[in-house]
Design a protein around this motif. Structure first.
Motif, mmCIF file in Angstrom:
data_model
loop_
_atom_site.group_PDB
_atom_site.id
_atom_site.type_symbol
_atom_site.label_atom_id
_atom_site.label_comp_id
_atom_site.label_asym_id
_atom_site.label_seq_id
_atom_site.Cartn_x
_atom_site.Cartn_y
_atom_site.Cartn_z
ATOM 1 N N TRP A 195 -12.710 23.664 29.948
ATOM 2 C CA TRP A 195 -12.150 22.317 29.849
ATOM 3 C C TRP A 195 -11.200 22.037 31.006
ATOM 4 N N GLY A 196 -10.536 23.066 31.509
ATOM 5 C CA GLY A 196 -9.653 22.877 32.657
ATOM 6 C C GLY A 196 -10.411 22.330 33.850
ATOM 7 N N LEU A 197 -11.573 22.923 34.124
ATOM 8 C CA LEU A 197 -12.405 22.435 35.230
ATOM 9 C C LEU A 197 -12.867 21.002 34.986
ATOM 10 N N THR A 198 -13.254 20.720 33.744
ATOM 11 C CA THR A 198 -13.709 19.366 33.408
ATOM 12 C C THR A 198 -12.599 18.341 33.579
ATOM 13 N N LEU A 199 -11.396 18.677 33.100
ATOM 14 C CA LEU A 199 -10.273 17.740 33.206
ATOM 15 C C LEU A 199 -9.869 17.520 34.660
ATOM 16 N N GLU A 200 -9.963 18.556 35.467
ATOM 17 C CA GLU A 200 -9.604 18.421 36.881
ATOM 18 C C GLU A 200 -10.634 17.590 37.646
ATOM 19 N N GLU A 201 -11.912 17.873 37.402
ATOM 20 C CA GLU A 201 -12.968 17.241 38.186
ATOM 21 C C GLU A 201 -13.291 15.822 37.710
ATOM 22 N N GLN A 202 -13.290 15.601 36.399
ATOM 23 C CA GLN A 202 -13.711 14.303 35.869
ATOM 24 C C GLN A 202 -12.546 13.369 35.546
ATOM 25 N N ALA A 237 -4.855 21.660 35.350
ATOM 26 C CA ALA A 237 -5.292 21.843 33.964
ATOM 27 C C ALA A 237 -5.790 23.262 33.702
ATOM 28 N N THR A 238 -6.548 23.816 34.647
ATOM 29 C CA THR A 238 -7.058 25.185 34.462
ATOM 30 C C THR A 238 -5.931 26.195 34.473
ATOM 31 N N THR A 239 -5.026 26.071 35.428
ATOM 32 C CA THR A 239 -3.884 26.993 35.523
ATOM 33 C C THR A 239 -3.051 26.943 34.253
ATOM 34 N N LEU A 240 -2.752 25.742 33.802
ATOM 35 C CA LEU A 240 -1.956 25.586 32.585
ATOM 36 C C LEU A 240 -2.690 26.145 31.381
ATOM 37 N N GLY A 241 -3.998 25.876 31.285
ATOM 38 C CA GLY A 241 -4.765 26.356 30.145
ATOM 39 C C GLY A 241 -4.771 27.866 30.036
ATOM 40 N N ILE A 242 -4.944 28.553 31.148
ATOM 41 C CA ILE A 242 -4.931 30.021 31.131
ATOM 42 C C ILE A 242 -3.567 30.545 30.709
ATOM 43 N N ALA A 243 -2.496 29.916 31.215
ATOM 44 C CA ALA A 243 -1.141 30.339 30.853
ATOM 45 C C ALA A 243 -0.877 30.118 29.368
ATOM 46 N N VAL A 244 -1.283 28.959 28.851
ATOM 47 C CA VAL A 244 -1.069 28.653 27.433
ATOM 48 C C VAL A 244 -1.887 29.584 26.548
ATOM 49 N N ALA A 245 -3.119 29.866 26.937
ATOM 50 C CA ALA A 245 -3.964 30.772 26.150
ATOM 51 C C ALA A 245 -3.366 32.173 26.091
ATOM 52 N N LEU A 287 -21.458 14.210 27.694
ATOM 53 C CA LEU A 287 -20.642 15.375 27.343
ATOM 54 C C LEU A 287 -20.597 16.355 28.507
ATOM 55 N N PRO A 288 -19.536 17.183 28.575
ATOM 56 C CA PRO A 288 -19.509 18.242 29.592
ATOM 57 C C PRO A 288 -20.722 19.163 29.452
ATOM 58 N N THR A 289 -21.189 19.688 30.561
ATOM 59 C CA THR A 289 -22.403 20.515 30.541
ATOM 60 C C THR A 289 -22.254 21.729 29.641
ATOM 61 N N PHE A 290 -21.046 22.322 29.599
ATOM 62 C CA PHE A 290 -20.895 23.536 28.782
ATOM 63 C C PHE A 290 -21.003 23.215 27.283
ATOM 64 N N ILE A 328 -14.120 13.965 21.045
ATOM 65 C CA ILE A 328 -13.640 12.732 20.423
ATOM 66 C C ILE A 328 -12.288 12.332 21.019
ATOM 67 N N PHE A 329 -11.395 13.314 21.173
ATOM 68 C CA PHE A 329 -10.052 13.032 21.672
ATOM 69 C C PHE A 329 -10.065 12.512 23.107
ATOM 70 N N VAL A 330 -10.847 13.143 23.997
ATOM 71 C CA VAL A 330 -10.813 12.722 25.401
ATOM 72 C C VAL A 330 -11.370 11.316 25.606
ATOM 73 N N ASN A 331 -12.119 10.822 24.625
ATOM 74 C CA ASN A 331 -12.698 9.489 24.731
ATOM 75 C C ASN A 331 -11.892 8.426 23.999
ATOM 76 N N LEU A 332 -10.740 8.797 23.444
ATOM 77 C CA LEU A 332 -9.896 7.812 22.767
ATOM 78 C C LEU A 332 -9.289 6.875 23.812
#
Length: 424
Positions: A145-152, A158-166, A270-273, A417-421
């Motif tokens: 999702w980090g890649l998707t949020l950054e690219e789209q 987003a990716t850096t933050l996601g890895i840190a949060v995980a 939808l994202p490819t993944f 659903i959330f990203v399309n609100l």
């Protein structure tokens, strides 16, 4: 100065990161105790080195993106190919109820993340990263999702933050699960199992037989399903089963690519993944239900595990830690709130809805584990509880099945659903 690395060098560095992670997990007790995955342990060290090279000499590295994307899609296809809905029969009604409880929490987690991010002046999409993307989803979903949020969506870091949060979630989930379960168990009046300092040979044999029976019941129910954090577990696969499984992966990825193209700029864009996961689910259940096809679960696990490890290693190599500087304070506040919400939810919702009994308390410990971290954390939480009190075959049947793949399917749906609100 930018240094571009082709696919060969990207793969070489990724494998070195995995070997470093394996060494660190074996040598550092903290990493082992909190089930920190080997790709994360090695990858974070590599990310710090890349950060130092950038700060001191101005170097930045560009890694082969297509290889990383391919590994990500293989991983999500493996989740789908493992999602046999026929296994719902093994868990029965409690499995369905627990899945519903977990699904509701995913929604709560995202509402909290988005609300807190908005309150603190951050992009609401970063609230999803500090919500179910990284916490319930774990490192694999965070990277995807980090890649998707950054690219789209243009969300920087987003990716850096996601890895840190995980990574935070893995530790937090392991810390809160045991204490929450113990408090619930104490309310029930269940006493710890007495320890016999001098057990007889008969008692030793009975204990071993009980342990053997419990483990094998769990394995039969779960069909030896493994997760990527246990890469050394032996799986018996053959060349033919691997080739047939790769064909299934190819079909799932072809389906994902086709649906991504035809879904572009439509309501099912939808994202490819996500399509890779959906393709795997469809292929698995059609083949097993309609054609009575035997799926090679062990081969699917091995391919999926290897793909995820390589994907995480490459994602962590690509981290730009300097992008987190301005986010550190607000993100820490959000994570503290998310941790409190997790505790309150399992205490007042999960425990009560699942029956307010001992099994419910053990399930609550498991929910803390994968609600904040990952399935191995959930298993470790439950083992810590059952080692002290009583066995809970029900919890060990339900949690791995929900945490390993059902939760990923629900999470992908909720996030889409959330990203399309409109307000996102």
């Amino acid at each position: 100065m930018e240094v571009t690395l082709n696919g060969y060098y990207t793969l070489i560095l990724a494998t070195l990161v995995l070997l470093l992670g394996r060494f660190l997990v074996k040598k550092v007790k903290f990493l082992e105790d909190f089930n920190i995955p080997e790709p994360v342990a090695g990858g974070l060290v590599a990310a710090v080195i890349v950060y130092a090279l950038n700060i001191i000499w101005g170097y930045s590295f560009i890694f082969q993106q297509e290889l990383q994307t391919a590994c990500m899609l293989m991983f999500f296809a493996s989740i789908g190919l493992s999602a046999d809905f026929g296994r719902l029969k093994a868990g029965g009604t409690p499995l369905l109820i627990f899945t519903a409880v977990v699904s509701l929490f995913i929604v709560v987690q995202d509402i909290v993340g988005v609300s807190m991010a908005t309150l603190l002046g951050l992009d609401p999409l970063l609230g999803l990263v500090t919500g179910s993307i990284a916490l319930t989803g774990g490192h694999g979903t965070a990277g995807a999702w980090g890649l998707t949020l950054e690219e789209q969506y243009g969300v920087v870091g987003a990716t850096t933050l996601g890895i840190a949060v995980a990574t935070y979630g893995l530790v937090a989930g392991g810390v809160i699960g045991g204490p929450v379960a113990r408090r619930l168990i104490n309310k029930l009046g269940v006493e710890p199992e007495p320890v016999n300092p001098n057990p007889s040979e008969t008692e030793k044999l009975a204990s071993k037989q009980s342990l053997y029976s419990t483990k094998h019941n769990e394995e039969d129910a779960y069909r030896n399903k493994e997760i990527f954090e246990k890469p050394d577990n032996i799986r018996l696969i053959t060349a033919s089963s691997t080739i047939e499984s790769l064909a299934l992966f190819a079909a799932a990825l072809a389906f994902a690519d086709f649906m991504t193209v035809i879904g572009k700029d439509t309501w099912f864009d939808l994202p490819t993944f996500v399509w890779a996961l959906a393709g795997g689910v469809i292929i698995r259940n059609v083949l097993t239900t309609v054609f009575d096809f035997h799926m090679f679960d062990r081969a699917i696990d091995v391919i999926g595990n290897a793909s995820l490890s390589l994907f995480l290693a490459m994602a962590l190599l690509s981290l730009k830690l300097w992008q987190l500087t301005d986010l550190a304070g607000p993100v820490l506040i959000i994570l503290m709130v998310q941790t409190l919400v997790m505790v309150l939810y399992v205490y007042f919702v999960t425990f009560r809805i699942m029956g307010k009994d001992y099994d419910s308390a053990v399930l609550s410990a498991g929910h803390c584990g994968f609600g904040m971290g990952a399935t191995p954390t959930a298993i470790a939480n439950m083992q810590a509880v059952t080692d002290r009190y009583l066995a809970s075959p029900k919890a060990f049947l339900i949690v791995p099945m929900v945490g390993a793949f059902f939760v990923d399917i629900v999470n992908a749906t909720v996030l889409q659903i959330f990203v399309n609100l409109p307000f996102m």
